[in-house]
Design a protein around this motif. Structure first.
Motif, short mmCIF file in Angstrom:
data_model
loop_
_atom_site.label_atom_id
_atom_site.label_comp_id
_atom_site.label_asym_id
_atom_site.label_seq_id
_atom_site.Cartn_x
_atom_site.Cartn_y
_atom_site.Cartn_z
N GLU A 178 0.82 -1.21 0.00
CA GLU A 178 0.00 0.00 0.00
C GLU A 178 0.86 1.26 0.00
N ALA A 179 2.00 1.23 0.67
CA ALA A 179 2.87 2.40 0.73
C ALA A 179 3.51 2.69 -0.63
N GLN A 180 3.67 1.68 -1.45
CA GLN A 180 4.30 1.87 -2.76
C GLN A 180 3.32 2.40 -3.80
N LYS A 181 2.02 2.26 -3.57
CA LYS A 181 1.03 2.67 -4.54
C LYS A 181 0.81 4.18 -4.52
N HIS A 182 0.28 4.70 -5.63
CA HIS A 182 -0.09 6.10 -5.72
C HIS A 182 -1.21 6.38 -4.74
N LEU A 197 -4.00 7.76 -4.93
CA LEU A 197 -5.35 7.53 -5.41
C LEU A 197 -5.61 6.08 -5.76
N LYS A 198 -4.58 5.25 -5.85
CA LYS A 198 -4.72 3.85 -6.22
C LYS A 198 -4.78 2.91 -5.02
N ARG A 199 -4.65 3.45 -3.81
CA ARG A 199 -4.71 2.63 -2.60
C ARG A 199 -6.13 2.15 -2.35
N THR A 248 -5.50 7.92 0.80
CA THR A 248 -4.93 8.73 1.87
C THR A 248 -3.88 9.66 1.28
N PRO A 249 -3.74 10.88 1.81
CA PRO A 249 -2.75 11.80 1.28
C PRO A 249 -1.34 11.44 1.73
N ASP A 250 -0.35 11.89 0.97
CA ASP A 250 1.05 11.67 1.33
C ASP A 250 1.60 12.82 2.17
N SER A 251 0.88 13.94 2.22
CA SER A 251 1.35 15.12 2.93
C SER A 251 0.94 15.05 4.40
N PHE A 252 1.63 15.83 5.22
CA PHE A 252 1.36 15.85 6.65
C PHE A 252 1.94 17.12 7.25
N PHE A 253 1.52 17.45 8.47
CA PHE A 253 2.10 18.55 9.21
C PHE A 253 3.15 17.97 10.15
N MET A 254 4.19 18.75 10.42
CA MET A 254 5.25 18.27 11.30
C MET A 254 5.74 19.41 12.19
N ASP A 255 6.21 19.04 13.37
CA ASP A 255 6.86 19.99 14.28
C ASP A 255 8.35 19.95 14.00
N VAL A 256 8.92 21.10 13.65
CA VAL A 256 10.34 21.19 13.34
C VAL A 256 11.02 21.96 14.46
N LYS A 257 12.09 21.37 15.00
CA LYS A 257 12.84 22.00 16.08
C LYS A 257 14.05 22.72 15.50
N CYS A 258 14.18 24.00 15.83
CA CYS A 258 15.30 24.82 15.38
C CYS A 258 16.58 24.33 16.04
N SER A 259 17.65 24.23 15.26
CA SER A 259 18.92 23.76 15.82
C SER A 259 19.63 24.85 16.61
N THR A 293 5.51 24.64 13.54
CA THR A 293 4.71 23.70 12.75
C THR A 293 4.87 24.03 11.27
N VAL A 294 5.22 23.00 10.47
CA VAL A 294 5.50 23.18 9.05
C VAL A 294 4.73 22.12 8.27
N PHE A 295 4.21 22.49 7.10
CA PHE A 295 3.57 21.56 6.19
C PHE A 295 4.66 20.80 5.43
N SER A 296 4.47 19.51 5.21
CA SER A 296 5.52 18.70 4.59
C SER A 296 5.79 19.08 3.14
N HIS A 297 4.81 19.67 2.46
CA HIS A 297 4.98 20.09 1.07
C HIS A 297 4.92 21.61 0.95
#
Length: 95
Positions: A26-30, A32-34, A38-49, A56-60
Motif C-alpha cells: 500500500e505504501a508503494q502505490k499512488h 489515489l490507487k490505494r 490517503t494523502p502523502d502530505s502531513f504537518f510536522m513539528d520542526v525544532k530549530c537547531s 509547525t510546518v507543512f511537509s509540502h
C-alpha cells in the motif's frame, strides 16, 4: 472421447489478497490507487537547531520557513516535499 470434459475446474487462487493488502504494498502505490485513499502530505513539528524553538510546518511547503525566534532557515521548498536544513529535527504531528 475427450478427457478434459469430465474434469472438475481447479480452484484458482490469487497470488495476492486484494481485500487485505500488506502495508508495504500500500505504501508503494499512488495515493489515489490505494484501497483507501490517503494523502502523502502531513504537518510536522520542526525544532530549530539554534534556539530549540518548535515550529509547525507543512511537509509540502512551497515557501521557505524561518524560525520565528532567531530567523534561522528551517526548511527550503523543492518540487515536492520540503528539505529540512542540516541540524533541524522533526516529528510528524498526530491529528
Amino acid at each position: 472421447t475427450n478427457s478434459f470434459v469430465n474434469q472438475q475446474p481447479s480452484a484458482a487462487t490469487m497470488p495476492t489478497d486484494l481485500l487485505h493488502p500488506s502495508k508495504e504494498s500500500e505504501a508503494q502505490k499512488h495515493k489515489l490507487k490505494r484501497l483507501v485513499q490517503t494523502p502523502d502530505s502531513f504537518f510536522m513539528d520542526v525544532k530549530c537547531s539554534g534556539c530549540f524553538n518548535i515550529t509547525t510546518v507543512f511537509s509540502h511547503a512551497q515557501t521557505p520557513v524561518v524560525c520565528s525566534a532567531c530567523a534561522f532557515l528551517l526548511c527550503r521548498p523543492t518540487g515536492g516535499k520540503t528539505h529540512l536544513t542540516e541540524g533541524c529535527s522533526f516529528r510528524r504531528k498526530i491529528e
